[in-house]
Enzyme design. Structure first.
Site, PDB file in Angstrom:
ATOM      1  N   GLU A 398      61.962  51.139 -19.738  1.00 25.00           N
ATOM      2  CA  GLU A 398      61.307  51.729 -18.559  1.00 25.00           C
ATOM      3  C   GLU A 398      62.275  52.021 -17.421  1.00 25.00           C
ATOM      4  OE1 GLU A 398      58.480  52.959 -18.073  1.00 25.00           O
ATOM      5  OE2 GLU A 398      57.080  52.103 -19.531  1.00 25.00           O
ATOM      6  N   GLU A 460      56.071  49.265 -28.101  1.00 24.54           N
ATOM      7  CA  GLU A 460      55.013  48.392 -27.580  1.00 24.54           C
ATOM      8  C   GLU A 460      53.679  49.006 -27.977  1.00 24.54           C
ATOM      9  OE1 GLU A 460      55.446  47.698 -23.314  1.00 24.54           O
ATOM     10  OE2 GLU A 460      57.608  47.487 -23.554  1.00 24.54           O
TER      11      GLU A 460
HETATM   12  C1  IPT Z   1      55.159  48.294 -20.331  1.00 18.35           C
HETATM   13  C2  IPT Z   1      56.433  47.538 -20.132  1.00 18.35           C
HETATM   14  O1  IPT Z   1      57.473  48.093 -20.890  1.00 18.35           O
HETATM   15  C3  IPT Z   1      56.308  46.106 -20.481  1.00 18.35           C
HETATM   16  O2  IPT Z   1      57.442  45.429 -20.001  1.00 18.35           O
HETATM   17  C4  IPT Z   1      55.054  45.528 -19.909  1.00 18.35           C
HETATM   18  O3  IPT Z   1      55.122  45.586 -18.532  1.00 18.35           O
HETATM   19  C5  IPT Z   1      53.871  46.323 -20.369  1.00 18.35           C
HETATM   20  O4  IPT Z   1      54.000  47.634 -19.936  1.00 18.35           O
HETATM   21  C6  IPT Z   1      52.583  45.804 -19.800  1.00 18.35           C
HETATM   22  O5  IPT Z   1      52.373  44.468 -19.995  1.00 18.35           O
HETATM   23  S1  IPT Z   1      55.292  49.728 -19.326  1.00 18.35           S
HETATM   24  C7  IPT Z   1      53.712  50.437 -19.065  1.00 18.35           C
HETATM   25  C8  IPT Z   1      53.865  51.527 -18.043  1.00 18.35           C
HETATM   26  C9  IPT Z   1      53.151  51.030 -20.296  1.00 18.35           C
END
Ligand code: IPT
Length: 905
Positions: A398, A460
């Site tokens: 990010e 993710e």
């Molecule tokens: C995403 C992040 O990469 C991760 O570190 C964590 O914050 C997650 O979100 C939420 O728990 S970024 C988000 C804008 C999709």
């Protein structure tokens, strides 16, 4: 400029090198140090003088984060910076920890080169030895080393650590801000093997080994009969390394002065026709994102805890880990090599907070930051390059996009062309080798799978915040379907709840932080104490390496990934046996009813004992006929109501006792205590339900009539709104109990999702034991609960609750045929039908109002809720909401449950 507000990442540190297991003498400086905390950065640094009197200072056990030892407080933010965005300036209020430790160097170190090594200091450190300044460094989760010249006898090391520095702009990961010397500090008397680089590839049964060393050295791999010079390539037959079969070969690299021990794994990562391959086979990444976390120690994670993490992952069929969002402690990577996990090693980099400037001045594209970016990547790769488990390098997380990221990628390709480059923020895939996304919807993943292009992965997905994640099985089905899709990494491994004397576990805001992101830091598959959540059990099922199915009277097994030798056990009622599935299938055992087949480890593995269950499947041969029981009782008028079989009703026809238990009348319930996903920004179901008034339904009696049955008509509706539902409760005699048929007819339009379609009723607080036949032992919602299987289960009202750190809807048992809820004396209530239930010592309103578990206290009743529908869970806390097939709306519905008294259990 001062060192802590400069773009320059460090001064005076040595060139980065591999983390090595060497016989060079080492001295750990961990232990009791002297410590003083100041609220600002620019206080005199006279404490560096060796004779400075620190007797008035406190003692601090290093490594640690000082806010977790009573100095100041932890602070949680997700995306926002907890200081003004004005790079490279840190805020003036900059907690500063001064550290001092005295040590003696062994006499036989005289004349040797000595190196002082820090494995991790947040966020920056300035270092002095015996009053002489050595330099400074940033890069919280990166090592830094200085050449030092200790003197005989007593030496004094002084370290000044600032919580904030220019580098904090590069470390905006979603986690607690926790300053301190949180990993070990060591002194090493160096030999001449400062660095080695192992290149160990695999192809067609042959391993090719080449070890680079800075000086002439001998490389030996006894098990392979290898003894060659460093720099000399050799090819021999080997077994490859994989996460499933992590074959490591012990090796040494030796000179006259030093021997380095290595554990070598042979494997080749490649990309062919848009498919990510290892050793020529598709690499199925069934992964999880892991932050370093311990509820008492933060990111100063004890070794045993790291090991527990790897063991837990292996035991839950997880085969890959992304080290979000920084290189982990080096020992964690040794464990991944040894026990077998594919790793995406991620650089310590995130600048997410610049999203609020529209990415203006984002460090990723500002030339002054270039050196810091490349430096971070260099220190990551050089430290970790010898781990066979690492299959991809990740530039960070990010940080939007920019030339500095591209420069990192260029450097990686130059230094280690053997591993592809990952970075999710490169939307155009200009400088990465794999296409990576986070939280893409199922539909989008499906589309990507069908299009040609780079290998795809979700770095993710399936945000495991609170109850959930929902929709997991459908994602994994897509991963299985398309060769282009390498897989994904669930967000995230563990809840970052800090142990708290009053609240049990703290999250954002619990330390009075002026700006914070609440419980968004509680989004893991493990509760903070590492108890697996229902989500982790679901992950285990959907990440199963083999699939058992029942086709044409046979049990078949399909191998999705290599597995250690397994045994297959079957059971049906009291009968059980073993199945020989070595040929891939076997006839169904000749049994009626419910058949369960379990695959268990046939032998001990380094990560689990023989008998450990890998996966299972069930087959229902002949589903039992639901028998309709009737009875001959009729409702009788009494002085103040009705008596009907086991039931006592008031004059409005509302139940008040059943089988001698004081109970309350069942009423329609359409709301649930919002889950984190219901509250999520991509759903806002909590707000929808509030607007619909689902949490404040009222019930008006419209009529009661007694004939063969007792019929109560009500209108259920919220204050202020015109819409509602007509509900009829018809009680009929059924054996020794009563059948209750509930008919719900919406009055007005109800297009929005509702929480559930249920009846809820209070039972006496003495109810404590629960036995049921249905899915269990854990909770299940329409799009979760893959881990639950059908059977007869026993629990208690207290144990039915899933203790999510922030209270919310939980604990539903699904596909239930009957449930008995009883007191210690064995008396209670039996419910039969086809339903799901929850039983709690508090109401949904109590559950919704509580911010922490300690606010949930037992009331005067056990609330039994029987539902015939719930809204899916989804992952709208960060990702898509429930899939369309799991959306629940209010429709005309009729359902029946039979209530009967339990007199003796
Ligand atoms: C995403 C992040 O990469 C991760 O570190 C964590 O914050 C997650 O979100 C939420 O728990 S970024 C988000 C804008 C999709």
């Amino acid at each position: 400029m001062s060192y802590h507000n400069d773009f320059v990442p460090h001064h005076g540190i040595r060139a980065p090198r591999a983390y090595l297991h060497t016989d060079a003498p080492r001295l750990a400086l961990d232990g009791d140090w002297r410590f003083r905390l100041s609220p600002v950065a620019d206080t005199p640094d006279d404490f560096a003088a060796p004779d400075f009197d620190d007797s008035g200072w406190d003692t601090l056990a290093v490594p640690c984060h000082w806010p977790l030892r009573g100095y100041g407080n932890p602070w949680y933010t997700n995306v926002v910076y907890p200081f003004p965005v004005d790079p490279p300036h840190p805020p003036e209020e900059n907690p500063t920890g001064d550290h001092r430790v005295a040590f003696d160097v062994p006499e036989d170190w005289a004349g040797r080169r000595v190196v002082l090594r820090f494995e991790g200091v947040e966020s920056c450190a300035k270092v002095w030895l015996n009053g002489a300044e050595l330099g400074f460094f940033t890069g919280s989760r990166l090592p830094a080393e200085f050449d030092v010249t200790p003197r005989p006898g007593r030496n004094v090391l002084a370290v000044r650590v600032h919580q904030w520095s220019a580098a904090s702009y590069l470390e905006d990961q979603d986690q607690w801000w926790l300053p301190g010397i949180f990993r070990s500090v060591t002194l090493e008397a160096r030999g001449d093997l400062d660095d080695v680089f192992v290149h160990a590839s695999y192809r067609d049964g042959q391993g090719t080994l080449l070890v680079d060393a800075p000086v002439p050295a001998t490389v030996s791999v006894p098990a392979l009969g290898i003894s060659v010079a460093a720099g000399e390539e050799v090819t021999v037959p080997v077994e490859p390394w994989s996460a499933e079969l992590p074959r490591l070969y012990d090796a040494t690299v030796a000179t006259d002065s030093e021997t380095v021990r290595l554990r070598i794994g042979f494997r080749t990562v490649s990309i062919e026709d848009g498919v990510l391959l290892v050793n020529g086979e598709p690499l199925p990444l069934r992964g999880v994102n892991r932050h370093e976390f311990h509820p008492d120690h933060g990111r100063a994670v004890p070794y045993e805890t790291m090991r527990e993490d790897v063991l837990l992952m292996k035991r839950h069929n997880i085969n890959a880990v992304r080290t979000s969002h920084y290189p982990p402690h080096p020992a964690f990577l040794d464990l991944c090599d040894e026990l077998g996990l594919w790793v995406i090693d991620e650089c310590d980099l995130e600048t997410h907070g610049f999203v609020f400037t529209g990415w203006e001045r984002n460090p990723s594209d500002v030339p002054e930051w270039r050196e810091s970016y490349v430096d971070r990547m260099r220190r990551t790769l050089e430290r970790d390059k010898n781990h066979p488990s690492i299959v991809l390098w990740s530039l960070g997380n990010e940080s939007h996009t920019g030339a500095n990221l591209a420069a990192m990628a260029d450097w990686v390709r130059e230094r280690d062309p053997s591993r592809p480059v990952h970075y999710e923020g490169d939307a155009d895939c200009a400088y990465v080798d794999v296409y990576s996304r986070m939280y893409a919807t199922h539909a989008e993943v499906d589309k990507i799978g069908q299009e040609p292009g780079m290998p795809f992965l979700q770095c993710e997905y399936a945000h495991a915040m609170g109850n959930g994640p929902g929709g997991l099985a459908e994602y994994v089905a897509l991963f299985d379907r398309y060769p282009r899709i390498a897989g994904g990494f669930v967000w995230e491994w563990i809840d970052h709840g800090l142990r708290h004397p009053a609240l049990e576990y703290a999250y954002g805001g619990d330390y009075g932080e002026p700006l914070h992101d609440g419980n968004f830091v509680i989004d893991g598959l493990l509760l903070p104490d590492r108890t697996p959540s229902p989500g982790l059990l679901d992950v285990k099922k959907v990440y199963e390496p083999i699939r058992i199915s029942f086709v044409d009277g046979r049990v078949t097994v399909e191998e999705l990934r290599p597995v250690p030798p397994l045994r297959f056990e079957w059971s049906a009622g009291a009968e059980s046996g073993e199945l020989d599935l070595s040929s891939g299938s076997a006839p169904l055992p000749p049994v009626d009813g419910l058949l369960t087949v379990r695959a268990v480890l046939a032998s001990d593995q380094p990560w689990a004992d023989a008998g450990h269950e890998i996966t299972w499947a069930q087959h229902q041969a002949a589903p039992p006929d639901p028998s309709v029981v009737t009875g001959s009782d009729r409702p009788q008028r009494t002085a103040d109501g009705f008596s009907f079989g086991a039931g006592e009703f008031d004059r409005f026809g509302r139940l008040r006792a059943f089988g001698g238990l004081a109970v309350g009348a069942p009423h329609l319930a359409l709301w649930r205590a919002p889950t984190d996903n219901d509250r999520g920004e991509n759903a806002h179901l909590d707000q929808t339900w509030h607007a619909l008034g689902l949490h404040r339904l009222t019930h008006r009696l419209d009529g009661v009539s007694a004939g063969e049955t007792l019929v109560v008509r009500e209108r259920t509706a919220p204050a202020a709104l015109a819409r509602g539902a007509g509900v009829t409760y018809e009680w009929a005699s059924a054996g020794d109990g009563l059948a209750l048929t509930v008919s719900v007819e919406p009055d007005g339009e109800w297009p929005e999702p509702i929480g559930k379609l249920a009846i809820t009723m209070p039972l006496p607080a003495s109810i404590e034991r629960v036995t049921w036949f249905g899915r269990g032992p854990g909770e299940a919602y329409p799009d979760t609960g893959h881990a639950t299987r059908t059977g007869r289960w026993e629990s208690t009202v207290d144990d039915l609750q899933t203790p999510y750190i922030r209270p919310q809807e939980n604990g539903r048992r699904a596909d239930v045929r009957w449930a008995e809820l009883t007191s210690a004396d064995g008396r209670g209530l039996r419910v039969a039908g086809d339903f799901a239930f929850t039983a709690r010592r508090w109401t949904d309103a109590d559950l919704a109002a509580a911010k922490h578990r300690n606010e949930l206290t037992a009331g005067d009743s056990v609330w039994l809720t029987i539902d015939v529908g719930q809204q899916g869970i989804g992952t709208a806390s960060c990702g898509p909401g429930a899939l369309p097939e799991y959306v629940l709306t209010l429709r005309k519905t009729t359902f029946t449950v039979v209530l009967s008294p339990v007199v003796d259990a």
